[in-house]
Design an enzyme around this catalytic site. Structure first.
Site, short mmCIF file in Angstrom:
data_model
loop_
_atom_site.label_atom_id
_atom_site.label_comp_id
_atom_site.label_asym_id
_atom_site.label_seq_id
_atom_site.Cartn_x
_atom_site.Cartn_y
_atom_site.Cartn_z
N GLY B 244 0.78 -1.27 0.02
CA GLY B 244 0.17 0.03 0.01
C GLY B 244 0.90 1.13 -0.05
O GLY B 244 0.50 2.33 -0.80
N GLY B 245 1.90 1.37 0.78
CA GLY B 245 2.66 2.39 1.17
C GLY B 245 3.39 2.86 -0.11
O GLY B 245 3.45 3.89 -0.77
N GLU B 264 4.73 4.81 6.60
CA GLU B 264 5.71 3.85 7.42
C GLU B 264 5.03 2.52 7.22
O GLU B 264 3.73 2.20 7.38
CB GLU B 264 5.15 4.30 8.84
CG GLU B 264 6.01 3.55 9.79
CD GLU B 264 5.49 2.51 10.53
OE1 GLU B 264 5.43 1.38 9.99
OE2 GLU B 264 4.80 2.64 11.49
N CYS B 301 3.68 -2.85 14.17
CA CYS B 301 4.80 -2.55 13.08
C CYS B 301 6.27 -2.96 13.78
O CYS B 301 7.36 -3.08 12.99
CB CYS B 301 4.83 -1.22 12.24
SG CYS B 301 4.18 0.16 13.69
#
Lengths: 526, 526
Positions: B244-245, B264, B301
């Site tokens: 996604g990032g 992130e 994360c």
């Protein structure tokens, strides 16, 4: 110094490539003797691998050690003496007086970074001490500082062959940050580049810096592309054209590991001459503008390419006087024949546009000389044809006349990013046009009142940058001490015993830094 | 609060789209009642146009005014009471106790930024006063401060439905910086998002902020893509998957005007348990590790996905005890069925790899539950198969055994970027392995000694970030007060009369800020 034309890879001189070129006498348009060797992929690779190896050692040098290195570079540049200025003058046609000033700026910049390093607080040490009894959870000891990114690729610019080139701002700030540097020399001044490159190498040896902390490669697109694509390069500094900078940016963000690119790509630097100032000192402003437009043959990225006035008798007088002042400026040679051709082409393009009138067109009697130009059009024309306000690199500018005040605002609103915007204004003008100031704040990196944008001070408060397309990273400056921030990033240490921390973060504050301790700035020990 | 499922565009609720979805009870796997409307392109466009209009006003609010707004958001979130926690628990299956803590963190974060704004020095005012008599040229008066970038797009994360979502760190830091914000809600907790979105809207109205300073749109890839591509959006904040990032980053750097993306994207967070620590407290470390791996069902994360030890009897005991400790952890539901499927697929992939042994595989009796796993392999295997150390999102970890100390170094050298690395070490270990620390400094954003990476303090010294692929911008943090720096840039004022300057830069220092005046930090007036 005898020039060799070779690449400076760490401590070794190499010339492995088949592609060669020479410097060109910019005044005469003739080739200069030494043959220069464009770096091969293998040479670029060796330079970067050495830079990476050097980085592991160099990044841990103390501020004082790095400061010694930077100061020694300045000393070695000065030790090159007049030979450097003469070669540089040959390659660029820039007058010796200007080059002397630029050398002073280059060395001053290195010494200013050395001062910053000796003081040391630029690392922005932040300490949040442990709160072992906090509820519901204890807080650990947290300490943050800025650390260098890694090997940096620097692309020398043609228009400042000393201050934005081999030992220019990008190299100085990257070395100050603790990064090793590989410079791709600009092919328009290869001899100057070799001389300065050797000075840096000498300084590195004299101050015990690791081999590879600095290398210099020659050539054009091929070695530049190899450099930016190299997986061990962690950031890129560039000053030059939009096309060049954008190509580097595109290459860097498409790498398997994207890296930051700081490309400063020039700008038209709009100047607004407001009614009160026009009335008060129109003739003096015309004189100042003519000087600023032709400074360095218009080859400044802060060259004022657009000047906006509201229609009035004073405005007409100002436009006319500016043309008269420009007519007095004798044409001088541009840096390269390519730039001169592009300048002529740009001027021809402007002249052909509907609604554009020529106020002054100097004549140049000599193949390398660039004649100044002063054009005019209405703001309405500029709003319909944004290409009218795009940068033409060289000694020209376009005066734009607004029919109404509101057109100034409209013009400001539609501006894309620029390095600077300038207002010539009385205090009453500034009060009356405060919304114009607010608009321009969002368009540029530096807002100037009552002087001209050319001339970029090297200091703590300078910002030389701006929104896209002036640069590829609005968040940073390429000039001044803040440029060091381009090449660093934060690292947080959690729960470390004081002795295992870098000195900047140790309890006793042995470097006597300003640190943010639990939210308060202080030089106290913990 | 009655949920509507509508997008919050400025002060208007809209539901124009044909694509709808519902929240899902994460424990039961069943749909929740309210229908949510994915935002159309037109709705996204209206949100951004409003945000741009609001920005012109909002960016000029004083620090105290913005602080009032942020504190009011915290108050309004608290005023939602248990209903917020209950809806959030339904949508995420995260325990109420954890969500209460996360709400505290979210409000604490907003209040910490408010405090930063009231103090005000974060704008980093820098003043170089004029030197009119300097030779060869006078120095102009130069004053620099940080100003906001413009409207920011924030993408809510699924794993912290409060602290990294609608009113999470990105929104708080962007609003603090003076940027307007358009949030794309994460579709895994749309009801929670609507509730928090309404709290922000209420706070904006109560504190006199302009309409559009905040909007909330629902949906998935389509509105997200529209948002990042919108020419008026000037920066993007994201927390989530690498896929996604990276997609957002790629879209943003290919825009006609590229913009910064702060994505992130998670990390494996290697943990090194060094020999002295293993000897001294192996069993306690095994217990701590098991807790850290399963905290929040492994959906952090900073989850420790790889643990490295040197072979020894103590290492074997540690590996075994960790498995036993994990066996005691009852499986709980993951955030979404998609994440659970991906977790199972990731574990199956690891198990099939040559040289990978299963030390502990919990069993889950329920369709939404994620059973913890503890695998082992040799460091040599991991060096040959880097995919072994890629993130598997969920409650699992891989123990890696090194045959020799040098393998630890080799493993550290080949690591790509991570958010954190951890050392469990005695002081003697730290001295002996100091080169390992030096290696890891270049690989991560936070280095931890003797605790676990889960748990990210919101403070001045925190850095939650790291080299690619942990994030798309190693130069910034997403947690802590320094996160405000993501959404600002420097602006330099040259030659302005004091009264025409922003208060932060005026001679009298009316805001009582720390300022760098001619290179010295001071609170004095000029």
């Amino acid at each position: 110094m005898q020039l060799t034309g070779k690449n400076l890879i760490g401590l070794i001189d190499t010339a492995e490539g088949a592609h060669t070129f020479t410097g060109v006498d910019a005044t005469l348009g003739t080739e200069l003797p030494t043959t220069f060797y464009e770096a091969t992929d293998a040479e670029v690779d060796r330079a970067v691998v050495l830079a990476d190896r050097a980085f592991a050692t160099y990044r841990r040098k103390s501020g004082a050690q790095k400061a010694d290195f930077l100061e020694k570079i300045a000393d070695e540049i000065m030790a090159l003496g007049d030979a450097l200025l003469e070669r540089c003058h040959q390659e660029t046609a820039l007058p010796l007086g200007r080059l002397q000033g630029e050398r002073g700026r280059t060395c001053g910049q290195l010494r200013l970074f050395a001062e910053l390093l000796r003081e040391g607080s630029w690392v922005e040490a932040r300490i949040d001490t442990a709160l072992p009894d906090r509820q519901p959870l204890p807080r650990p000891d947290l300490r943050q500082m800025l650390i260098p990114l890694g090997p940096v690729a620097v692309f020398g610019a043609s228009n400042f062959p000393l201050a934005f080139s081999v030992a220019g701002g990008d190299t100085a700030s990257a070395l100050a940050a603790g990064c090793s540097v590989v410079v791709k020399a600009h092919p328009a001044h290869p001899g100057t580049s070799e001389m300065v490159g050797r000075a840096i190498r000498k300084a590195a040896e004299a101050t015990g810096m690791p081999e590879g902390v600095f290398s210099l490669v020659h050539g054009g697109i091929a070695p530049g592309t190899k450099l930016v694509g190299h997986p061990l390069i962690k950031a890129v500094g560039f000053t030059g054209s939009f096309r060049g900078g954008k190509a580097l940016y595109d290459a860097a963000v498409r790498r398997p590991e994207p890296i930051p690119v700081y490309a400063e790509m020039g700008s038209t630097n709009p100047v607004f001459v407001l009614p009160g100032a026009l009335k008060e000192r129109g003739a003096a402003l015309a004189q100042g503008l003519a000087q600023s437009v032709t400074l360095g043959v218009g080859q400044f990225c802060t060259n004022p390419g657009v000047v906006v006035v509201e229609q009035s008798d004073e405005a007409e007088a100002f436009l006319k006087t500016t043309g008269e002042q420009l007519a007095n400026v004798a044409p001088t040679p541009m840096l390269t024949s390519g730039l001169l051709q592009a300048y002529h082409k740009g001027i021809e393009g402007l002249k052909k546009m509907e609604g554009v009138a020529v106020m002054q067109a100097n004549v140049a009697d000599g193949a390398t000389l660039a004649p100044a130009h002063w054009l005019r059009a209405s703001v309405q024309t500029a709003l319909r044809h944004p290409e009218l306000t795009e940068e033409v690199f060289g000694p020209s500018s376009v005066g734009l006349v607004a029919e109404r005040k509101e057109e100034l605002y409209e013009f400001a609103r539609q501006l894309h990013g620029h390095l600077t915007a300038t207002l010539h204004a009385t205090e009453a003008d500034l009060a009356e046009y405060r919304d114009l100031v607010a608009l321009l704040e969002q368009k540029v990196g530096r807002l100037i009142v009552n002087s001209f944008p050319t001339g970029v001070e090297v200091s703590h408060a300078m910002n030389h940058g701006g929104p896209y397309p002036a640069t590829t990273d609005v968040r940073t400056t390429s000039v001044g001490t803040q440029a060091i921030k381009r090449f660093v990033r934060p690292l947080c240490y959690q729960g470390f015993p004081s002795a295992a921390l870098p000195e900047a973060l140790q309890d006793a504050n042995p470097l006597n830094l300003w640190r943010l301790v639990n939210g308060e700035w202080s030089k106290e020990a913990i």
